[in-house]
Design a protein around this motif. Structure first.
Motif, PDB file in Angstrom:
ATOM      1  N   GLN A 227       0.817  -1.219   0.000  1.00  0.00           N
ATOM      2  CA  GLN A 227       0.000   0.000   0.000  1.00  0.00           C
ATOM      3  C   GLN A 227       0.847   1.263   0.000  1.00  0.00           C
ATOM      4  N   ARG A 228       2.170   1.146   0.237  1.00  0.00           N
ATOM      5  CA  ARG A 228       3.009   2.339   0.371  1.00  0.00           C
ATOM      6  C   ARG A 228       3.030   3.169  -0.927  1.00  0.00           C
ATOM      7  N   GLU A 229       3.288   2.518  -2.043  1.00  0.00           N
ATOM      8  CA  GLU A 229       3.387   3.249  -3.309  1.00  0.00           C
ATOM      9  C   GLU A 229       2.045   3.860  -3.697  1.00  0.00           C
ATOM     10  N   THR A 230       0.953   3.098  -3.453  1.00  0.00           N
ATOM     11  CA  THR A 230      -0.374   3.618  -3.794  1.00  0.00           C
ATOM     12  C   THR A 230      -0.725   4.836  -2.963  1.00  0.00           C
ATOM     13  N   LEU A 231      -0.465   4.767  -1.630  1.00  0.00           N
ATOM     14  CA  LEU A 231      -0.760   5.914  -0.780  1.00  0.00           C
ATOM     15  C   LEU A 231       0.125   7.104  -1.131  1.00  0.00           C
ATOM     16  N   SER A 232       1.365   6.831  -1.555  1.00  0.00           N
ATOM     17  CA  SER A 232       2.262   7.910  -1.955  1.00  0.00           C
ATOM     18  C   SER A 232       1.695   8.653  -3.164  1.00  0.00           C
ATOM     19  N   THR A 233       1.197   7.905  -4.150  1.00  0.00           N
ATOM     20  CA  THR A 233       0.594   8.541  -5.331  1.00  0.00           C
ATOM     21  C   THR A 233      -0.665   9.303  -4.958  1.00  0.00           C
ATOM     22  N   LEU A 234      -1.496   8.696  -4.097  1.00  0.00           N
ATOM     23  CA  LEU A 234      -2.729   9.355  -3.659  1.00  0.00           C
ATOM     24  C   LEU A 234      -2.421  10.643  -2.908  1.00  0.00           C
ATOM     25  N   THR A 235      -1.389  10.622  -2.054  1.00  0.00           N
ATOM     26  CA  THR A 235      -1.004  11.814  -1.298  1.00  0.00           C
ATOM     27  C   THR A 235      -0.501  12.909  -2.222  1.00  0.00           C
ATOM     28  N   ARG A 236       0.271  12.533  -3.252  1.00  0.00           N
ATOM     29  CA  ARG A 236       0.796  13.524  -4.182  1.00  0.00           C
ATOM     30  C   ARG A 236      -0.338  14.208  -4.951  1.00  0.00           C
ATOM     31  N   ILE A 237      -1.316  13.433  -5.392  1.00  0.00           N
ATOM     32  CA  ILE A 237      -2.461  14.015  -6.108  1.00  0.00           C
ATOM     33  C   ILE A 237      -3.217  14.969  -5.193  1.00  0.00           C
ATOM     34  N   PHE A 238      -3.435  14.539  -3.938  1.00  0.00           N
ATOM     35  CA  PHE A 238      -4.175  15.358  -2.974  1.00  0.00           C
ATOM     36  C   PHE A 238      -3.449  16.660  -2.667  1.00  0.00           C
TER      37      PHE A 238
END
Length: 323
Positions: A284-295
């Motif tokens: 989940q680390r990479e997915t949350l990293s991408t989600l955080t960057r978009i946010f």
């Protein structure tokens, strides 16, 4: 004899129908065929509206999955999420549910297009995001330390003590037994106490303005189910408020992970602190990293948010497990 022939004919017809259904899910599609399948479904979504008209047949008869064959590998793409969106639209025909179907199909379309493209260099975006987070308004954004909590507790105690002092001085001021010089002394005490209180309030307000509130106030985040966060995000998207939709969708992902036990709830945690709590080995680390960057780009940097950006956010939520 006539009944027997009729029975055999019915069996043959049923067999041909089921044979076609099996071939839809069993036959591997090329990327071009899969893309054409999605384009056809996107075309029929234009017929979706909030009236009582029937849902187009291609959306009603989706296969369980699509098998896509490429030169690199084979994919099995489930339609479970799409079928769930269609069922939601069947039960309540409105713009929000129709938009959800279209957004999911567009997300699948971008996935196959992105797979055939060379990966983009994200160093420029990473550098831009680093520059944004280095700004002065983000410098002091952090969770309260134990000293901050002690200061808040002492400040509350001080306010209560001053309140009692004011009441006592008020009663003393109204007493007729106090000589004139004593009244002037009381005036001085009240003035000093008032100035001290105003100074403390000013300091507190000044510090609050410098702190950027990055988490909703109704904390912990997981107190609200992630499905509610996501429903509110879809409602914002239906209004065309893409920035708010991305903001709410991000907290849907945080609520989902918090419910899964990835961390203990903390009302003062920042998005970057949530990211640091996930192990580097976690999927989940990479997915949350991408989600955080978009946010962060949409919410803090105030970049232009669009339907495509919201679709990318939903795509990351799907990867987290928010289905």
């Amino acid at each position: 004899m006539t009944i027997g022939r009729t029975y055999i004919l019915a069996c043959l017809l049923l067999g041909s129908v089921f044979g076609r259904a099996d071939s839809t899910t069993g036959r591997s599609l090329t990327p071009a065929e899969y893309r054409a399948e999605l384009d056809g479904l996107l075309t029929v979504t234009q017929q979706l509206d909030s009236s009582s008209s029937a849902t187009p047949a291609p959306l009603q008869h989706l296969p369980q999955s699509w098998a896509v064959h490429t030169d690199q590998r084979d994919f099995e793409i489930s339609t479970e999420g799409l079928q769930r969106d269609v069922r939601r639209y069947n039960s309540e025909k409105n713009v929000a549910n129709a938009t959800a179907i279209r957004i999911r199909l567009e997300s699948l379309r971008r996935e196959i297009d992105g797979f055939e493209k060379a990966p983009q260099d994200a160093s420029a975006a990473r550098k831009a995001l680093g520059g944004i987070l280095a700004r002065p308004e983000f410098r002091d954004v952090s969770s309260p330390s134990w000293s901050d909590r002690v200061k808040q507790w002492l400040l509350g105690k001080l306010f209560r003590v001053l309140e009692k002092v004011f009441r006592f001085l008020g009663r003393l001021f109204h007493s007729s037994s106090i000589p004139s010089i004593g009244k002037y002394f009381v005036y001085g005490l009240i003035g000093l106490a008032g100035l001290a209180l105003l100074y403390l309030v000013y300091r507190s307000m000044l510090r609050d303005r410098q702190m950027d509130e990055v988490i909703p106030r109704d904390l912990p985040v997981s107190a609200k189910e992630w499905t509610i966060w996501l429903a509110e995000a879809r409602a914002a998207a239906a209004r065309g408020d893409w920035r708010e939709a991305i903001h709410l969708a991000y907290w849907a992902g945080i609520s989902f992970l918090e419910r899964q036990g990835f961390w203990k709830p903390d009302r003062a945690r920042t998005p970057r602190e949530y990211l640091r709590l996930i192990s580097a080995q976690s999927e989940q680390r990479e997915t949350l990293s991408t989600l955080t960057r978009i946010f962060e780009l949409a919410w803090y940097a105030k970049r232009d948010a669009s339907e495509q950006t919201f679709s990318q956010t939903l795509e990351q939520l799907e990867k987290l497990g928010c289905r």
